[in-house]
Design an enzyme around this catalytic site. Structure first.
Site, PDB file in Angstrom:
ATOM      1  CD  GLU A 122      -2.970  -1.078   2.306  1.00 54.16           C
ATOM      2  OE1 GLU A 122      -2.710  -0.399   3.319  1.00 54.16           O
ATOM      3  OE2 GLU A 122      -4.049  -1.671   2.150  1.00 54.16           O
ATOM      4  CD  GLU A 267      -3.607  -6.540   3.501  1.00 49.49           C
ATOM      5  OE1 GLU A 267      -4.324  -5.867   4.270  1.00 49.49           O
ATOM      6  OE2 GLU A 267      -2.386  -6.355   3.375  1.00 49.49           O
TER       7      GLU A 267
END
Length: 484
Positions: A122, A267
């Site tokens: 991220e 995720e």
């Protein structure tokens, strides 16, 4: 941003994703994070993964002992390069060295089935304020070049797990999706690289976070029961946030000329503690709903077909940062010691439920609690509890959490015990100015479990978690000086 493009707003460590095992699904995967004071032995975790029929594992680094344990397991592996290494990977020589040490050696010598390298985690997250915008793509390019040079270009693909805040909708519908204006150029270049090299776009999607940050978020829309008010996007109906968020990305990819790039859900999951919306009931509802939602292989309205996803996460991690929220340490479908938290049918076992870890060794059955004769108005109570929680894990204490029903004495005992267990039950870790005592009677009650720590695992290259007796004595000594 509308109802759906929110996602897990902070990088995570440690992860896992699960997919239903059927001919129409791309396989079952899980994020395996290791930010724990006491890790389960990697061989125990690998056996547990196999016992549960999990076919793929996503790591956040390339820990040698973890990868060695995965050797000959048959599990597909995604290894990770942390964000703080992205600038280093800007050097092709450094990238080649990393690939040789963390990919080639394990594939050739240990027969590890490495399929992906996740470059960064991220890195375009809004809260990083652009820190990694200029280093991510060069790192990906160099790792890709290094893989090709090592003869692994067709076997191992580069990807970069991104947070869903890299895209947004201009009209609250998926069809309004596009990459966020201020990073549009960076994301477009990254996606072009993925497309040119046959690599997947990895995205992390978190309905829980939407609920956590927005009290007005429609709760039913986070789940898959079909009870939410439908969202009608030009005749396409959305009844859950996952589909809407996913298809916002699909629209963004299409608008920028990359409609055929494969998508991996890096995720997705639901925590079980640390917040009023984080509990086993909602986690079971979400994760089981997600498994059923993807089991038929129909995909989403804009991207029919099997969904490739990794549930976050496999095991709780008690050393994760709680800056995003106390729930960060409670994403696991299993507790820190490998026990299932709730019933979850992955469609991969004969029992239809999760299989616990085997051969887990615990420390002696004893706990540290507040002495029965200790007075709550003792002036050392507050600093003692603050000290314990500062160095241990008190995220299960609080409003509507698993230990939220404890009285004052229970709260203090929980804090003392957490510190005591994390420090391997050292005698010096149950002093607290004479307020604490060791008991062999389990103080757990109701939904509140007073932990009993597992034996510490120290890998060959692992830093030891917890405190040695010498270090602990020094900490306690310094604390007494500060107090006085």
């Amino acid at each position: 941003m509308g109802l759906f493009p929110f996602s897990k707003s902070f990088g995570v460590l440690f992860l896992l994703a699960l997919l239903l095992f059927s001919p129409t699904v791309s396989g079952i995967g899980a994020n395996w994070g290791t930010q724990s004071t006491h890790r389960l032995h990697p061989e125990i975790v690998v056996r547990m993964l196999k016992d549960n029929g999990i076919q793929k594992v996503k790591l956040f680094d390339a820990d040698y002992d973890t990868l060695k344990a995965l050797g000959k397991s048959g599990l597909e592996v995604m290894v990770g390069i942390p964000n703080d290494m992205l600038s280093t990977m800007g050097s092709l020589k450094a990238a080649e060295k990393w690939v040789s040490k963390n990919v080639t050696v394990h594939m050739n010598d240990n027969n590890v089935n490495i399929r992906y390298v996740a470059v960064g985690n991220e890195p375009y997250l809004t809260t990083y304020n652009g820190t990694y915008l200029r280093t991510t793509l060069p790192a990906m390019q160099n790792i890709q070049t290094a893989l090709i040079k090592a003869g692994l270009g067709s076997q191992v693909k580069v990807t970069c797990p991104l947070n869903a805040d890299v895209y947004e909708s201009s009209n609250t519908f998926p069809s309004g999706g596009d990459f966020r204006a201020e990073i549009h150029g960076y994301v477009s270049q990254l996606v072009k690289f993925l497309s040119d090299n046959g690599c997947p776009f990895t995205i992390n999607i978190y309905p829980f976070i939407s609920l956590y940050i927005d009290p007005n978020f429609p709760v039913e829309y986070a789940f898959f029961d079909g009870n939410a008010t439908p969202l009608n996007d030009g005749g396409t109906i959305y009844t859950n946030m996952f589909d809407a968020n996913h298809d916002t990305l699909v629209w963004a990819l299409q608008k920028n000329g990359f409609g055929n790039v494969p998508i991996i859900i890096g995720e997705i999951g639901w925590p079980t503690d640390g917040d009023r919306n984080a509990n086993a009931q909602l986690a079971q509802r979400f994760n089981q709903g997600f498994m059923q939602h993807i089991s038929g292989g129909k995909g989403t309205p804009m991207r029919p077909g099997p969904v490739d996803a990794y549930l976050f996460s496999l095991i709780d991690e008690d050393a994760k940062s709680i800056q995003p929220g106390n729930f960060e340490r409670h994403w696991g479908i299993l507790t820190y010691d490998g026990l299932p938290k709730y019933s979850l049918n992955l469609g991969t076992t004969n029992s239809g439920s999760l299989v616990p870890a085997r051969n887990v060794k615990y420390l002696e059955r004893k706990w540290c609690v507040l002495k029965p004769n200790a007075k709550l108005d003792d002036p050392q109570i507050a600093p003692s509890m603050s000290y314990a929680c500062g160095l241990a894990d008190c995220t299960s204490l609080g409003y509507q959490t698993s230990c939220g029903g404890l009285d004052a004495r229970g709260n203090i005992s929980y804090a003392f015990n957490s510190y005591y267990q994390i420090n391997n039950q050292l005698d010096d870790a149950c002093k607290f100015s004479g307020l604490a005592t060791v008991t062999k009677s389990d103080p757990s009650t109701g939904t509140c479990r007073f932990g009993l720590m597992i034996e510490p695992y120290y890998g060959g290259a692992q830093q030891k978690h917890g405190y040695t007796k010498t270090a602990l004595a020094l900490i306690l000594f310094l604390w007494t000086i500060v107090k006085h």
